[in-house]
Design a protein around this motif. Structure first.
Motif, PDB file in Angstrom:
ATOM      1  N   ALA A  35       0.826  -1.200   0.000  1.00 34.94           N
ATOM      2  CA  ALA A  35       0.000   0.000   0.000  1.00 34.94           C
ATOM      3  C   ALA A  35       0.866   1.258   0.000  1.00 34.94           C
ATOM      4  O   ALA A  35       0.355   2.357  -0.137  1.00 34.94           O
ATOM      5  N   GLY A  36       2.177   1.085   0.166  1.00 35.80           N
ATOM      6  CA  GLY A  36       3.058   2.238   0.172  1.00 35.80           C
ATOM      7  C   GLY A  36       3.115   2.929   1.516  1.00 35.80           C
ATOM      8  O   GLY A  36       3.665   4.013   1.629  1.00 35.80           O
ATOM      9  N   VAL A  37       2.558   2.279   2.547  1.00 39.80           N
ATOM     10  CA  VAL A  37       2.585   2.882   3.878  1.00 39.80           C
ATOM     11  C   VAL A  37       4.001   2.807   4.455  1.00 39.80           C
ATOM     12  O   VAL A  37       4.462   3.724   5.110  1.00 39.80           O
ATOM     13  N   MET A  38       4.669   1.683   4.199  1.00 43.77           N
ATOM     14  CA  MET A  38       6.016   1.495   4.725  1.00 43.77           C
ATOM     15  C   MET A  38       6.972   1.262   3.560  1.00 43.77           C
ATOM     16  O   MET A  38       7.033   0.167   3.035  1.00 43.77           O
ATOM     17  N   GLY A  39       7.669   2.292   3.157  1.00 45.30           N
ATOM     18  CA  GLY A  39       8.643   2.144   2.092  1.00 45.30           C
ATOM     19  C   GLY A  39       7.980   1.767   0.780  1.00 45.30           C
ATOM     20  O   GLY A  39       6.755   1.747   0.659  1.00 45.30           O
ATOM     21  N   ARG A  40       8.792   1.468  -0.202  1.00 44.76           N
ATOM     22  CA  ARG A  40       8.231   1.063  -1.479  1.00 44.76           C
ATOM     23  C   ARG A  40       8.810  -0.275  -1.891  1.00 44.76           C
ATOM     24  O   ARG A  40       9.919  -0.617  -1.527  1.00 44.76           O
ATOM     25  N   SER A  41       8.042  -1.012  -2.634  1.00 42.76           N
ATOM     26  CA  SER A  41       8.514  -2.309  -3.077  1.00 42.76           C
ATOM     27  C   SER A  41       8.090  -2.471  -4.530  1.00 42.76           C
ATOM     28  O   SER A  41       6.937  -2.245  -4.872  1.00 42.76           O
ATOM     29  N   ARG A  42       9.056  -2.815  -5.364  1.00 39.40           N
ATOM     30  CA  ARG A  42       8.709  -2.917  -6.780  1.00 39.40           C
ATOM     31  C   ARG A  42       9.135  -4.266  -7.340  1.00 39.40           C
ATOM     32  O   ARG A  42      10.310  -4.620  -7.277  1.00 39.40           O
ATOM     33  N   PRO A  43       8.188  -5.041  -7.853  1.00 40.63           N
ATOM     34  CA  PRO A  43       8.568  -6.336  -8.427  1.00 40.63           C
ATOM     35  C   PRO A  43       9.223  -6.147  -9.793  1.00 40.63           C
ATOM     36  O   PRO A  43       9.073  -5.097 -10.415  1.00 40.63           O
ATOM     37  N   PRO A  44       9.972  -7.177 -10.261  1.00 37.25           N
ATOM     38  CA  PRO A  44      10.521  -7.129 -11.620  1.00 37.25           C
ATOM     39  C   PRO A  44       9.403  -6.912 -12.643  1.00 37.25           C
ATOM     40  O   PRO A  44       8.288  -7.395 -12.470  1.00 37.25           O
ATOM     41  N   ALA A  45       9.719  -6.175 -13.699  1.00 37.36           N
ATOM     42  CA  ALA A  45       8.664  -5.738 -14.623  1.00 37.36           C
ATOM     43  C   ALA A  45       8.010  -6.902 -15.373  1.00 37.36           C
ATOM     44  O   ALA A  45       6.803  -6.896 -15.615  1.00 37.36           O
ATOM     45  N   ASP A  46       8.790  -7.898 -15.751  1.00 33.28           N
ATOM     46  CA  ASP A  46       8.233  -8.972 -16.581  1.00 33.28           C
ATOM     47  C   ASP A  46       7.783 -10.167 -15.738  1.00 33.28           C
ATOM     48  O   ASP A  46       7.637 -11.278 -16.245  1.00 33.28           O
ATOM     49  N   ILE A  47       7.540  -9.924 -14.459  1.00 32.58           N
ATOM     50  CA  ILE A  47       7.230 -11.044 -13.575  1.00 32.58           C
ATOM     51  C   ILE A  47       5.899 -11.679 -13.978  1.00 32.58           C
ATOM     52  O   ILE A  47       4.933 -10.983 -14.304  1.00 32.58           O
ATOM     53  N   GLY A  48       5.876 -13.005 -13.988  1.00 30.41           N
ATOM     54  CA  GLY A  48       4.653 -13.720 -14.321  1.00 30.41           C
ATOM     55  C   GLY A  48       4.344 -13.770 -15.800  1.00 30.41           C
ATOM     56  O   GLY A  48       3.364 -14.376 -16.200  1.00 30.41           O
ATOM     57  N   LYS A  49       5.168 -13.102 -16.606  1.00 32.08           N
ATOM     58  CA  LYS A  49       4.893 -13.124 -18.049  1.00 32.08           C
ATOM     59  C   LYS A  49       5.752 -14.190 -18.707  1.00 32.08           C
ATOM     60  O   LYS A  49       6.951 -14.279 -18.453  1.00 32.08           O
ATOM     61  N   ASN A  50       5.129 -14.941 -19.575  1.00 35.03           N
ATOM     62  CA  ASN A  50       5.891 -15.956 -20.280  1.00 35.03           C
ATOM     63  C   ASN A  50       6.541 -15.367 -21.511  1.00 35.03           C
ATOM     64  O   ASN A  50       6.006 -14.454 -22.133  1.00 35.03           O
ATOM     65  N   TYR A  51       7.708 -15.899 -21.823  1.00 35.73           N
ATOM     66  CA  TYR A  51       8.398 -15.434 -23.020  1.00 35.73           C
ATOM     67  C   TYR A  51       8.552 -16.596 -23.980  1.00 35.73           C
ATOM     68  O   TYR A  51       8.959 -17.678 -23.596  1.00 35.73           O
ATOM     69  N   GLU A  52       8.158 -16.378 -25.204  1.00 38.89           N
ATOM     70  CA  GLU A  52       8.347 -17.432 -26.197  1.00 38.89           C
ATOM     71  C   GLU A  52       9.193 -16.911 -27.340  1.00 38.89           C
ATOM     72  O   GLU A  52       8.869 -15.893 -27.931  1.00 38.89           O
ATOM     73  N   PRO A  53      10.286 -17.582 -27.621  1.00 39.88           N
ATOM     74  CA  PRO A  53      11.160 -17.115 -28.693  1.00 39.88           C
ATOM     75  C   PRO A  53      10.482 -17.239 -30.068  1.00 39.88           C
ATOM     76  O   PRO A  53       9.620 -18.068 -30.231  1.00 39.88           O
TER      77      PRO A  53
END
Lengths: 307, 367
Positions: A289-307
């Motif tokens: 919620a941003g009440v205590m500091g900030r936390s940012r997950p990796p941008a492509d988290i949970g996304k699948n990549y297919e070549p």
């Protein structure tokens, strides 16, 4: 009447370190896999399998060290299944992790009942030895807090430091971060996205297995059904609250480990401890919620990549 | 549109064409749910392997599993009893998923809903059953909805991932309900449970001695309501549009943020209703740990049911049958009940890996 110093004693801080260990181990695994872009909510199940197979191996061979290896192997195998399903077959990370959790949380009591005749607990087996650090153990208070502990406790410092160095000071760490932040660009730059993710997911499973075996062989020398008791999910809370950084994970893990140790102590005194058990989850919500500091997950988290 | 429907390959003669068309029409529903069938078969196969490796009789195990689930009136009653709460939680997960949201915290919403319903059942003065039961269900829905407010608000305002927030709040909800029943609302005695709810708040039992109650009808009504809401109303359309492609929906004038809020709150309310149904229909009091994870199972139910109300009902019957049959297996053959959890997990894993199912089928076709 029990005074506050009867509770806040040396044994409590020693317990803090013991209870922080599985959280830090699994959460470090979580950091590694999520930085590569793969969510692993199966940590709970992998810890469960690690705890069970560690005890099972020690039960059969009499050697707890083989149990540690077995736990890491089984955790890694479960993670390899997760990685295969997610990376090769393009699955939703949450769904796959959930499936792993179900299988593990079913298989562990199943095998416990088949082998020891009770789905609740195993027989007592040979646990890990307790180690002390030669000079530090002579120091009055600190020596008592830092030892004697199971060897798994002493591993966390090394694992956290190595994870931090690898993630932030080496080209592999840069590659992992690149894969997790922007897989397509990483692939364009010639980084093997899929292989990086396989390795990171499997490492997270190995660490979760180690966390599980700490709870069984390093702590009680037996397997009990409620042993993991949601600590895999608390590890996810540690990972998020620690902002996907190993040192912060270590710090937050100690805080939540303290809460865990205190609630176990108070439970023994008959105090309702539910609110204390909520702390890790509420802290995570507050962080998000941003009440205590900030936390940012990796941008492509949970996304699948297919070549 | 699958290849079967569009037609392909060299053209057969008219008669052949008609014959194969009939066959294709007959198997089309089966082809459409091929991934689900494959996943269920895989689940049972893995279950069979685990049973076999641990030295239990496989055929007997599955015979008793089926007998315990469907073999008699009582067995069917047990299966439907177990299916009822997971219809609710399955619908809860499905309605959020239709908006592209993964509510994996249904377990917490279910437990706070159950407690709220129990409280209404205990605390309110005697009144006509219809009103008492309606109030208790409303309290359950309200508590579940309340439990989804924080994830919904954080999602809309901060972009916080609902998977994390609902999961964390699920544990908070479970602990809160557990606190209330071990502390302030505990009935004297060794077991952490509340006192009995008033008889006016208890649902009618349909098939004694099983605990099957009219909660099943409430669940089925909810399924119909979810269907009508999602496919026949404009807020429902907005939810589905936001789920398919939020950016396009936003550009097309769909209120995405409002749809997200609505979907998550309704999801929480449905899970809360499920908890209420368990208390009013099955237990008649709140017992600590009454739920063996109905919220988590609901995720599997929604996945196997492909997020459609009808599918959710069918999948809930399957998962309910596993649980009901698992008890019989444990008593008759001594195979631990937990084998059914392994089967459920495998089904979920194979549903996740739909690409693998396709891969297996495609390879077979090429041969």
């Amino acid at each position: 009447m029990i005074g506050i110093w009867d509770i806040l004693d040396v044994a409590l801080f020693a317990a803090m370190i013991r209870m922080a260990t599985p959280l830090v181990l699994a959460a470090t695994g979580g950091v590694i896999t999520e930085r590569s872009g793969v969510i692993n909510i199966g940590l709970e199940g992998m810890m469960m399998l690690g705890a069970l197979f560690g005890v099972l191996t020690s039960y059969w061979t009499g050697c707890p060290w083989l149990g540690v290896i077995a736990a890491m192997v089984v955790g890694g195998l479960a993670a390899a299944i997760h990685a295969l399903v997610v990376i090769r077959f393009n699955a939703n990370h949450i769904v796959s992790g959930l499936g792993i959790n179900f299988i593990a949380l079913g298989l562990a009591p199943f095998l416990s009942e088949v082998i020891w005749g009770s789905r609740g607990h195993s027989d007592i087996v040979t646990g890990l030895p307790r180690w002390e650090i030669p000079l530090i153990k002579e120091i009055p208070v600190i020596g008592e807090i830092l030892g004697p502990h199971s060897p798994t406790v002493f591993m966390i410092l090394a694992i956290v430091i190595i994870a931090n160095i690898v993630l932030f000071k080496t080209k592999w760490g840069l590659r992992i971060t690149a894969v997790g932040e922007f897989a397509k660009a990483a692939a364009t730059a010639g980084i093997p996205v899929q292989r990086t993710r396989y390795i990171c997911v499997i490492i997270s499973g190995i660490l979760a297995g180690l966390a599980g075996v700490h709870m069984s062989l390093g702590h009680l020398s037996m397997f009990t059904w409620g042993m993991i008791g949601g600590r895999g999910f608390i590890a996810l809370a540690v990972m998020i609250s620690g902002n996907w950084r190993p040192y912060r994970v270590l710090a937050i893990g100690m805080v939540f480990g303290f809460a865990d140790a205190l609630q176990i102590r108070l439970q023994g005194l008959g105090v309702p401890v539910h609110f204390m058990q909520m702390i890790p989850f509420l802290v995570t919500i507050a962080v998000l919620a941003g009440v205590m500091g900030r936390s940012r997950p990796p941008a492509d988290i949970g996304k699948n990549y297919e070549p | 549109m699958t290849k079967e429907e569009t037609g392909r390959g060299d053209r057969p003669t008219a008669i052949e064409n008609q014959g194969s068309r009939l066959i294709k029409r007959a198997i089309r529903p089966l082809v459409a749910i091929r991934p689900e069938i494959t996943a269920i078969c895989a689940g049972f196969l893995v279950g069979a392997i685990v049973v076999w490796v641990t030295g239990h009789p496989v055929v007997e195990t599955f015979y008793h599993l089926f007998r315990g689930a469907f073999g008699s009136r009582i067995a069917i009653g047990m299966t439907l009893t177990r299916a009822t709460p997971i219809i609710f939680t399955g619908l809860a997960v499905a309605i959020a998923f239709k908006c592209g949201l993964f509510n994996i915290g249904a377990e917490g919403q279910l437990q706070v809903g159950a407690f709220a319903a129990a409280w209404v059942g205990i605390a309110l003065p005697p009144m006509p059953p219809v009103i008492h039961i309606s109030l208790a269900f409303a309290a359950g829905a309200a508590a579940g909805l309340l439990w989804a407010v924080v994830p919904a608000v954080l999602k809309v305002t901060r972009g916080a991932h609902e998977v994390v927030t609902t999961m964390m709040l699920a544990h908070v909800g479970i602990l809160l309900a557990s606190y209330l029943v071990t502390g302030p609302f505990k009935d004297p005695g060794p077991v952490p449970q509340t006192e009995w709810i008033a008889s006016t708040a208890q649902l009618t039992r349909l098939l004694p001695p099983t605990q099957l109650s009219t909660a099943l009808f409430v669940a089925l009504l909810c399924a119909i309501a979810v269907y009508l809401f999602l496919w026949k109303t404009s807020p429902g359309y907005a939810i589905r549009a936001a789920g398919l492609n939020p950016k396009a929906a936003e550009a097309g004038g769909v209120p995405v943020a409002r749809s997200i809020m609505l979907a998550l709150l309704l999801s929480g309310a449905l899970a809360g209703l499920g908890g209420a149904g368990e208390i009013l229909g099955v237990f008649h009091r709140f017992i600590d740990g009454f739920s063996p994870g109905y919220g988590w199972t609901g995720i599997g139910v929604a996945l196997v049911g492909r997020m459609h109300p009808l599918g959710v009902i069918l999948a809930a019957v399957l998962f309910g049958a596993l649980r009901a049959g698992g008890g019989t297996v444990a008593r008759a053959v001594g195979v631990p009940l937990d084998i059914t959890v392994v089967i459920q997990g495998t089904i979920i894993l194979f549903i996740a890996a739909q690409r693998m199912t396709e891969f297996l089928w495609e390879r077979r076709r090429k041969k």
